[in-house]
Design an enzyme around this catalytic site. Structure first.
Site, mmCIF file in Angstrom:
data_model
loop_
_atom_site.group_PDB
_atom_site.id
_atom_site.type_symbol
_atom_site.label_atom_id
_atom_site.label_comp_id
_atom_site.label_asym_id
_atom_site.label_seq_id
_atom_site.Cartn_x
_atom_site.Cartn_y
_atom_site.Cartn_z
ATOM 1 N N GLY A 1 1.043 -0.770 -0.162
ATOM 2 C CA GLY A 1 -0.188 0.050 -0.287
ATOM 3 C C GLY A 1 1.043 1.231 -0.461
ATOM 4 O O GLY A 1 1.841 0.708 -1.307
ATOM 5 N N GLU A 2 0.973 2.172 1.072
ATOM 6 C CA GLU A 2 1.307 3.736 0.959
ATOM 7 C C GLU A 2 1.873 3.324 2.308
ATOM 8 O O GLU A 2 1.000 3.417 3.442
ATOM 9 C CB GLU A 2 0.567 4.797 0.970
ATOM 10 N N SER A 3 3.023 3.023 2.475
ATOM 11 C CA SER A 3 3.568 2.929 3.864
ATOM 12 C C SER A 3 3.448 4.069 4.561
ATOM 13 O O SER A 3 3.859 4.360 5.979
ATOM 14 C CB SER A 3 5.274 3.031 4.426
ATOM 15 N N CYS B 1 6.284 -5.679 0.346
ATOM 16 C CA CYS B 1 6.094 -3.983 -0.226
ATOM 17 C C CYS B 1 5.975 -2.688 0.548
ATOM 18 O O CYS B 1 7.461 -2.831 1.466
ATOM 19 C CB CYS B 1 5.635 -3.497 -2.032
ATOM 20 N N ILE C 1 5.342 -2.439 -7.664
ATOM 21 C CA ILE C 1 4.850 -1.535 -8.182
ATOM 22 C C ILE C 1 5.572 -0.397 -7.245
ATOM 23 O O ILE C 1 5.068 -0.799 -5.836
ATOM 24 C CB ILE C 1 2.695 -1.310 -7.593
ATOM 25 N N HIS D 1 4.668 -8.014 -4.200
ATOM 26 C CA HIS D 1 3.210 -8.404 -4.183
ATOM 27 C C HIS D 1 2.818 -8.973 -4.419
ATOM 28 O O HIS D 1 2.205 -9.933 -5.662
ATOM 29 C CB HIS D 1 2.241 -7.028 -4.678
ATOM 30 N N GLU E 1 -0.018 -10.760 -2.508
ATOM 31 C CA GLU E 1 -1.326 -10.878 -2.495
ATOM 32 C C GLU E 1 -1.982 -10.188 -3.686
ATOM 33 O O GLU E 1 -3.521 -10.477 -4.109
ATOM 34 C CB GLU E 1 -1.328 -10.067 -1.552
#
Ligand code: GLN
Length: 295
Positions: free
Chosen positions: A59-61, A113, A178, A267, A269
């Site tokens: 996602g966005e860390s 990620c 990504i 990823h 997932e």
């Protein structure tokens, strides 16, 4: 035994992980695997406390660490990943030297990620003001290593840890990258903060506490295993028939494991491939069994 697996559900691809975990558990069950698994979304401390193991999704860390801080989850996450269960570590005679190799039984955690970034003790290319890291892996990651969203790509990965039995064809694993980080440096095993890293510009470090006690210190002492490498450009060119010498090219480190803490740049997932989830559930099951046997 029923093992409770949490997926941090503050932001990012947590539903996708839950889907693959359920499919992976289904496969293990059909193979007669003894343990059963219970999966749960984690948004607060009470939910985290119920878990035997945890996934931190992609996602966005920066967002994830911000929301974790607002939800009072950052410190409990550090406890979970780095200092779980003082009193239950134990030594194993390694048979070769006069040392005991201490098994790490921090609670098993896997970050994908953005999750890998959060689990690193050091991250560079962070935005001004930085972000809070959880830590647990003695590595420095370089965020957005391959560039921006438009530079996302998929690559077939050769991951030696995947047991061919889980996949009769043993196809390369579909690695989706990504804005992915890579592990650019394995750091020394330190008890406490990576001071050398703290001195670097544009780098954030996890505020690791000094070991609380002997047990926590041992938990930090296992080394980092490189679990996967993305071949570099020369190897790719050689694979396509170009006459280049790619022998010396190391490639980018895209999967690491230190004790019970595992991180991947890519990823799994976001693919239909459950092999890594199956492998990880087995790792968790082993770790929980070891812990239970020694408590
Ligand atoms: N670059 C993102 C970050 O810094 C991670 C991207 C991802 O998880 N796909 O958090």
């Amino acid at each position: 035994m029923t093992i409770t697996i949490g997926v941090l559900a503050l932001q990012g691809a947590f539903l996708e992980h839950l889907n693959l975990l359920k499919r992976a558990a289904g496969q293990l069950k059909s193979q007669g695997f003894e343990d059963t698994f219970d999966f749960t979304e984690v948004r607060n401390v009470q939910q985290l406390e119920r878990c035997d193991a945890l996934i931190i999704p992609g996602g966005e860390s920066t967002t994830m660490s911000l929301v974790a801080a607002q939800s009072g989850l950052l410190e409990p996450l550090r406890e979970f990943v780095k200092y779980a269960n003082p009193g239950s570590n134990h030594g194993i005679w390694n048979g070769k030297t006069d040392l005991f190799a201490f098994r790490v039984d921090r609670k098993p955690t896997w970050g994908t990620c953005a999750g890998l970034i959060l689990l690193s003790e050091s991250a560079n290319a962070t935005k001004k003001g930085g972000q809070d890291l959880i830590g647990g892996l003695d590595v420095r990651v370089n965020r957005n290593h391959f560039g921006r969203q438009v530079e996302s790509f998929q690559a077939g990965l050769d991951l030696p840890f995947l047991n061919p039995k889980d996949s009769p064809s043993n196809e390369p694993f579909p690695g989706i990258f990504i804005r992915a980080p890579v592990v650019e440096k394995i750091l020394p095993n330190l008890d406490g903060i990576q001071e050398g890293e703290r001195a670097k510009a544009e780098t954030v470090v996890a505020p690791s506490k000094p070991a609380k006690d002997d047990q926590a210190q041992r938990a930090r002492s296992s080394h980092v295993d490189i679990m996967g490498v993305l071949p570099g450009r020369l190897k790719k060119a050689a694979g396509m028939g170009a006459e280049v010498n790619a022998d010396e090219e190391a490639g980018d480190i895209i999967a690491v494991k230190q004790g019970n803490v595992f991180g991947t740049s890519f990823h799994p997932e976001l693919t239909p491939d459950i092999r890594i989830h199956v492998w990880w559930l087995k790792q968790v099951s082993e770790a929980v069994a070891t812990k239970t046997a020694t408590c």
